[in-house]
Design a protein around this motif. Sequence first.
Motif, PDB file in Angstrom:
ATOM      1  N   GLY A   1      31.327  47.572  41.589  1.00  0.00           N
ATOM      2  CA  GLY A   1      30.907  48.164  42.854  1.00  0.00           C
ATOM      3  C   GLY A   1      30.927  47.233  44.041  1.00  0.00           C
ATOM      4  O   GLY A   1      30.023  47.272  44.866  1.00  0.00           O
ATOM      5  N   GLY A   2      31.939  46.386  44.142  1.00  0.00           N
ATOM      6  CA  GLY A   2      32.047  45.498  45.291  1.00  0.00           C
ATOM      7  C   GLY A   2      31.308  44.187  45.122  1.00  0.00           C
ATOM      8  O   GLY A   2      31.354  43.337  46.009  1.00  0.00           O
ATOM      9  N   ARG A   3      30.605  43.995  44.031  1.00  0.00           N
ATOM     10  CA  ARG A   3      29.953  42.726  43.710  1.00  0.00           C
ATOM     11  C   ARG A   3      30.666  42.156  42.490  1.00  0.00           C
ATOM     12  O   ARG A   3      31.196  42.897  41.670  1.00  0.00           O
ATOM     13  CB  ARG A   3      28.465  42.905  43.396  1.00  0.00           C
ATOM     14  CG  ARG A   3      27.641  43.487  44.519  1.00  0.00           C
ATOM     15  CD  ARG A   3      27.568  42.614  45.730  1.00  0.00           C
ATOM     16  NE  ARG A   3      26.773  41.419  45.465  1.00  0.00           N
ATOM     17  CZ  ARG A   3      26.600  40.447  46.344  1.00  0.00           C
ATOM     18  NH1 ARG A   3      27.147  40.527  47.538  1.00  0.00           N
ATOM     19  NH2 ARG A   3      25.893  39.388  46.049  1.00  0.00           N
ATOM     20  N   TYR A   4      30.684  40.862  42.383  1.00  0.00           N
ATOM     21  CA  TYR A   4      31.369  40.189  41.279  1.00  0.00           C
ATOM     22  C   TYR A   4      30.352  39.381  40.489  1.00  0.00           C
ATOM     23  O   TYR A   4      29.642  38.551  41.046  1.00  0.00           O
ATOM     24  CB  TYR A   4      32.481  39.282  41.824  1.00  0.00           C
ATOM     25  CG  TYR A   4      33.525  40.069  42.565  1.00  0.00           C
ATOM     26  CD1 TYR A   4      34.642  40.553  41.902  1.00  0.00           C
ATOM     27  CD2 TYR A   4      33.385  40.357  43.916  1.00  0.00           C
ATOM     28  CE1 TYR A   4      35.601  41.300  42.573  1.00  0.00           C
ATOM     29  CE2 TYR A   4      34.335  41.101  44.594  1.00  0.00           C
ATOM     30  CZ  TYR A   4      35.435  41.570  43.916  1.00  0.00           C
ATOM     31  OH  TYR A   4      36.380  42.306  44.587  1.00  0.00           O
ATOM     32  N   TYR A   5      30.296  39.654  39.201  1.00  0.00           N
ATOM     33  CA  TYR A   5      29.329  38.997  38.332  1.00  0.00           C
ATOM     34  C   TYR A   5      30.008  37.845  37.597  1.00  0.00           C
ATOM     35  O   TYR A   5      30.983  38.049  36.877  1.00  0.00           O
ATOM     36  CB  TYR A   5      28.726  39.995  37.344  1.00  0.00           C
ATOM     37  CG  TYR A   5      27.840  40.981  38.052  1.00  0.00           C
ATOM     38  CD1 TYR A   5      26.481  40.746  38.184  1.00  0.00           C
ATOM     39  CD2 TYR A   5      28.369  42.128  38.627  1.00  0.00           C
ATOM     40  CE1 TYR A   5      25.666  41.635  38.871  1.00  0.00           C
ATOM     41  CE2 TYR A   5      27.573  43.024  39.311  1.00  0.00           C
ATOM     42  CZ  TYR A   5      26.218  42.772  39.432  1.00  0.00           C
ATOM     43  OH  TYR A   5      25.415  43.651  40.123  1.00  0.00           O
ATOM     44  N   ALA A   6      29.468  36.654  37.807  1.00  0.00           N
ATOM     45  CA  ALA A   6      29.997  35.467  37.142  1.00  0.00           C
ATOM     46  C   ALA A   6      29.625  35.523  35.673  1.00  0.00           C
ATOM     47  O   ALA A   6      28.494  35.839  35.311  1.00  0.00           O
ATOM     48  CB  ALA A   6      29.410  34.208  37.786  1.00  0.00           C
TER      49      ALA A   6
END
Length: 72
Positions: A18-23
Motif C-alpha cells: 500500500g505505498g509503504r515498503y517493509y524492510a
Amino acid sequence: MQFDYRQFHIDASPLDEGGRYYARAKIYRRASVDGDKFEVKYSGDLGDYPSDADAIEAAERWSIQWCDANRA
C-alpha cells in the motif's frame, strides 16, 4: 536485493504494501564449497519506509550487523 557478505548470502527484498515498503531480510549460510545454501535467519519486518531504496538500506544494515555478530 541479493548479495554475499562473508560466508553468508543475503536477500534484502522489501515488501511493498500500500505505498509503504517493509524492510526484511533472509540470511543464508553457505553450507559447502559447491554453493549449497541453507537459511540461517529471517528478520521479520524491520520497519516501514517511504521508498524501496530506504527499506533495502535498512535491511542490508540489519543483515550485516547480524552476520558480524553471528559469524563462525
